[in-house]
Design a protein around this motif. Sequence first.
Motif, PDB file in Angstrom:
ATOM      1  N   GLU A   1       7.717   7.239  -9.066  1.00  0.00           N
ATOM      2  CA  GLU A   1       7.865   8.694  -9.158  1.00  0.00           C
ATOM      3  C   GLU A   1       6.971   9.325  -8.089  1.00  0.00           C
ATOM      4  OE1 GLU A   1       8.667   9.441 -13.933  1.00  0.00           O
ATOM      5  OE2 GLU A   1       6.673   9.746 -13.113  1.00  0.00           O
ATOM      6  N   ASN A   2       7.475  10.355  -7.434  1.00  0.00           N
ATOM      7  CA  ASN A   2       6.663  11.110  -6.469  1.00  0.00           C
ATOM      8  C   ASN A   2       6.224  12.399  -7.138  1.00  0.00           C
ATOM      9  OD1 ASN A   2       5.395  11.897  -4.103  1.00  0.00           O
ATOM     10  ND2 ASN A   2       7.274  12.683  -3.166  1.00  0.00           N
ATOM     11  N   MET A   3       5.046  12.359  -7.733  1.00  0.00           N
ATOM     12  CA  MET A   3       4.573  13.462  -8.566  1.00  0.00           C
ATOM     13  C   MET A   3       3.256  14.039  -8.024  1.00  0.00           C
ATOM     14  SD  MET A   3       6.969  13.507 -10.877  1.00  0.00           S
ATOM     15  CE  MET A   3       6.417  14.332 -12.369  1.00  0.00           C
ATOM     16  N   ILE A   4       2.850  15.151  -8.614  1.00  0.00           N
ATOM     17  CA  ILE A   4       1.576  15.781  -8.279  1.00  0.00           C
ATOM     18  C   ILE A   4       0.573  15.449  -9.370  1.00  0.00           C
ATOM     19  CG2 ILE A   4       0.387  17.983  -7.991  1.00  0.00           C
ATOM     20  CD1 ILE A   4       2.996  19.085  -6.858  1.00  0.00           C
ATOM     21  N   GLY A   5      -0.592  14.975  -8.983  1.00  0.00           N
ATOM     22  CA  GLY A   5      -1.642  14.637  -9.937  1.00  0.00           C
ATOM     23  C   GLY A   5      -2.942  14.407  -9.193  1.00  0.00           C
ATOM     24  N   PRO A   6      -4.025  14.173  -9.901  1.00  0.00           N
ATOM     25  CA  PRO A   6      -5.321  13.983  -9.250  1.00  0.00           C
ATOM     26  C   PRO A   6      -5.335  12.839  -8.244  1.00  0.00           C
ATOM     27  CG  PRO A   6      -5.592  14.271 -11.615  1.00  0.00           C
ATOM     28  CD  PRO A   6      -4.131  14.144 -11.372  1.00  0.00           C
ATOM     29  N   GLU A   7      -4.477  11.818  -8.464  1.00  0.00           N
ATOM     30  CA  GLU A   7      -4.468  10.661  -7.576  1.00  0.00           C
ATOM     31  C   GLU A   7      -3.355  10.722  -6.536  1.00  0.00           C
ATOM     32  OE1 GLU A   7      -6.834   8.354  -7.707  1.00  0.00           O
ATOM     33  OE2 GLU A   7      -7.739   9.540  -9.313  1.00  0.00           O
TER      34      GLU A   7
ATOM     35  N   GLY B   1      14.033   3.618  -4.866  1.00  0.00           N
ATOM     36  CA  GLY B   1      14.140   3.935  -6.286  1.00  0.00           C
ATOM     37  C   GLY B   1      13.140   4.986  -6.725  1.00  0.00           C
ATOM     38  N   ILE B   2      13.193   6.174  -6.134  1.00  0.00           N
ATOM     39  CA  ILE B   2      12.313   7.268  -6.565  1.00  0.00           C
ATOM     40  C   ILE B   2      12.975   7.931  -7.773  1.00  0.00           C
ATOM     41  CG2 ILE B   2      11.171   9.407  -5.907  1.00  0.00           C
ATOM     42  CD1 ILE B   2      10.126   6.957  -4.444  1.00  0.00           C
ATOM     43  N   THR B   3      12.457   7.623  -8.943  1.00  0.00           N
ATOM     44  CA  THR B   3      13.116   8.071 -10.176  1.00  0.00           C
ATOM     45  C   THR B   3      13.001   9.575 -10.396  1.00  0.00           C
ATOM     46  OG1 THR B   3      11.153   7.486 -11.458  1.00  0.00           O
ATOM     47  CG2 THR B   3      12.902   5.831 -11.306  1.00  0.00           C
ATOM     48  N   PHE B   4      12.026  10.209  -9.763  1.00  0.00           N
ATOM     49  CA  PHE B   4      12.037  11.672  -9.627  1.00  0.00           C
ATOM     50  C   PHE B   4      11.157  12.038  -8.448  1.00  0.00           C
ATOM     51  CE2 PHE B   4      11.315  16.166 -10.314  1.00  0.00           C
ATOM     52  CZ  PHE B   4      12.603  16.577 -10.618  1.00  0.00           C
ATOM     53  N   ASP B   5      11.645  12.975  -7.646  1.00  0.00           N
ATOM     54  CA  ASP B   5      10.941  13.363  -6.425  1.00  0.00           C
ATOM     55  C   ASP B   5      10.629  14.857  -6.441  1.00  0.00           C
ATOM     56  OD1 ASP B   5       9.854  13.563  -3.912  1.00  0.00           O
ATOM     57  OD2 ASP B   5      11.777  13.487  -2.864  1.00  0.00           O
ATOM     58  N   THR B   6       9.382  15.187  -6.707  1.00  0.00           N
ATOM     59  CA  THR B   6       8.951  16.590  -6.632  1.00  0.00           C
ATOM     60  C   THR B   6       8.656  17.001  -5.196  1.00  0.00           C
ATOM     61  OG1 THR B   6       6.593  16.077  -6.832  1.00  0.00           O
ATOM     62  CG2 THR B   6       7.833  16.373  -8.890  1.00  0.00           C
TER      63      THR B   6
ATOM     64  N   GLY C   1       0.788  -1.226   0.000  1.00  0.00           N
ATOM     65  CA  GLY C   1       0.000   0.000   0.000  1.00  0.00           C
ATOM     66  C   GLY C   1       0.815   1.269   0.000  1.00  0.00           C
ATOM     67  N   LEU C   2       1.992   1.249   0.652  1.00  0.00           N
ATOM     68  CA  LEU C   2       2.821   2.451   0.726  1.00  0.00           C
ATOM     69  C   LEU C   2       3.485   2.745  -0.612  1.00  0.00           C
ATOM     70  CD1 LEU C   2       4.440   1.860   4.239  1.00  0.00           C
ATOM     71  CD2 LEU C   2       2.413   3.205   3.669  1.00  0.00           C
ATOM     72  N   LEU C   3       4.014   1.723  -1.268  1.00  0.00           N
ATOM     73  CA  LEU C   3       4.595   1.907  -2.597  1.00  0.00           C
ATOM     74  C   LEU C   3       3.527   2.386  -3.567  1.00  0.00           C
ATOM     75  CD1 LEU C   3       6.851   1.646  -4.682  1.00  0.00           C
ATOM     76  CD2 LEU C   3       6.369  -0.811  -4.814  1.00  0.00           C
ATOM     77  N   HIS C   4       2.333   1.809  -3.490  1.00  0.00           N
ATOM     78  CA  HIS C   4       1.240   2.236  -4.365  1.00  0.00           C
ATOM     79  C   HIS C   4       0.850   3.680  -4.093  1.00  0.00           C
ATOM     80  CE1 HIS C   4      -3.125   2.619  -5.411  1.00  0.00           C
ATOM     81  NE2 HIS C   4      -2.642   2.149  -6.540  1.00  0.00           N
ATOM     82  N   ALA C   5       0.793   4.077  -2.813  1.00  0.00           N
ATOM     83  CA  ALA C   5       0.401   5.446  -2.469  1.00  0.00           C
ATOM     84  C   ALA C   5       1.372   6.461  -3.044  1.00  0.00           C
ATOM     85  CB  ALA C   5       0.322   5.594  -0.949  1.00  0.00           C
ATOM     86  N   VAL C   6       2.677   6.168  -2.974  1.00  0.00           N
ATOM     87  CA  VAL C   6       3.683   7.095  -3.493  1.00  0.00           C
ATOM     88  C   VAL C   6       3.590   7.197  -5.013  1.00  0.00           C
ATOM     89  CG1 VAL C   6       6.162   7.510  -3.780  1.00  0.00           C
ATOM     90  CG2 VAL C   6       5.257   6.745  -1.567  1.00  0.00           C
ATOM     91  N   GLY C   7       3.400   6.066  -5.691  1.00  0.00           N
ATOM     92  CA  GLY C   7       3.462   6.060  -7.149  1.00  0.00           C
ATOM     93  C   GLY C   7       2.177   6.385  -7.865  1.00  0.00           C
ATOM     94  N   LYS C   8       1.047   6.403  -7.178  1.00  0.00           N
ATOM     95  CA  LYS C   8      -0.237   6.503  -7.882  1.00  0.00           C
ATOM     96  C   LYS C   8      -0.511   7.874  -8.470  1.00  0.00           C
ATOM     97  CE  LYS C   8      -3.024   7.630  -3.799  1.00  0.00           C
ATOM     98  NZ  LYS C   8      -4.210   7.274  -3.000  1.00  0.00           N
ATOM     99  N   GLY C   9       0.208   8.898  -8.030  1.00  0.00           N
ATOM    100  CA  GLY C   9      -0.018  10.229  -8.572  1.00  0.00           C
ATOM    101  C   GLY C   9       0.719  10.509  -9.859  1.00  0.00           C
ATOM    102  N   ALA C  10       1.545   9.578 -10.309  1.00  0.00           N
ATOM    103  CA  ALA C  10       2.397   9.802 -11.475  1.00  0.00           C
ATOM    104  C   ALA C  10       1.818   9.157 -12.727  1.00  0.00           C
ATOM    105  CB  ALA C  10       3.795   9.240 -11.214  1.00  0.00           C
TER     106      ALA C  10
END
Length: 493
Positions: free
Chosen positions: A310-316, A257-262, A222-231
């Motif tokens: 990726e740790n990105m900004i998005g609707p999810e 392995g955060i390939t980009f961290d905003t 769940g934690l890996l999914h939470a971080v990646g779901k916004g990308a």
Amino acid sequence: MIKSQVINAASHNALASPNSHLISFAGSALLTQTEINASLLSALQKDAAHSVADCAYGCAPFGRVTLFPEDHWLDSITYKLHAALRPLLRKTACSDLIVDCSLWDTNKSAHRAMLSSLLIFLFNLDYQLSDLGLKTCAESAVRIKHISLYCSPQDQAAVEKIRRQAEASAIGMIAARRIADVPSDTCTPEFVVTEIEKVIAPYRTLRCEILEETQIERQGLGLLHAVGKGAANPPRLMVLRYEGRADGPFSAYVGKGITFDTGGLWLKGGDGMYTMKYDMCGAANVFGLLLAAAEMKLPVRLIGVLALAENMIGPEAMRPGDVVTSYAGLSVEINNTDAEGRLVLADAIAYASKLTLDDQQPQYIIDMATLTGAVVKALGYDLSGLWSQDAELSHKLIQAGLHTHDEVWSLPFDPRFAPQVESAIADVCNTPTNNAAISTSAAYFLSRFCPPEIPWAHLDISGTALWREGGRSVASGRPIPLLMQHLIEDLEK
């Protein structure tokens, strides 16, 4: 890879040429066996007593001769020799190096460490940023193709052993550095797993499994999914296996392995975001370590778990205040979306702890991550931070670091830091509300996801994963030398 050999006798025909660069020190026996002009040699030796003496003209039969003061060779703290060599080798006219190693006594562990560190530095010259092919008008330059290591006959076997280990380590480091240096618009989680699959394809002892986004969610990461779901580029979990023997215990390594961290909704400033393509160096270095072990054919079994997102900004995108259930079953309050590294690591550590070979758990788990800026404030750029609940594992890692000049520094770690991860709404939170002991708080958080019966260590490599020079940063490949030395010392015991 740069070719290399160990020699114990100077041969004019075999070594000296206009393409060779001799690196030595005043008073070396090697110098008396050469045909360098006597007046020039005398002048170089006089200068080398106190400073670097370098000559690229009239030094036949060599193309270049550089003599370093003895304190450069015997400096085990500030890397004077590396610092002096770097500008000399950056733009060279000689493709062959002859390195005089005879000042070092391989019976002394400090001298072996200095030799190992120098060779790893030299072998890493085989890769440069220009190799990525992103410059349309890249300058053509002479590259080092061959290194000859001169030593006394009694040291030859020891130097050969150090050479083999340094070469294998460098192969792993270069593979890791190459992936980490790729810009993040290309280097997505999917790109990382695809590139690793290509690299390991020729190795019969390496194989991998990959969990895609739906599998990550279905299996409860769940934690890996939470971080990646916004990308737009979904997360991946890669399990990399090295089987250097058919049975016996195995060790597990986990990489962030955060390939980009905003920073996610907890958005970083522009200056803080610039190098965030390197937030996947932990995962890259786990891959590099297993590749180095395969190159050296170590008789061990290893598993690497790479948590890629990726740790990105998005609707999810995850939001501050979200509560997510981890793979270990603990609920986690996400009170800072820019503390995403410890989230993906927590799931990956728990996942690694559940992996078994022949019904055995890992004999230990080591994770590595560019996790906190606070560790850089504490230790600078030369030391990796170390936290562990196992005194023996911690001691072995410290010793291996000393033996390779890839050093770690152990920081406090005990239940006094438990309040730093307490949450009113969940089992734990991912950052302390008081902004204190940030690096140790992160380590304590991670410890909650490793079963207490499995020895565990956390390496914060925020300061050491990058090499910084002239205001620029590139991947360093650390702490692969440290971890290779740890594996080898375990085997020898």
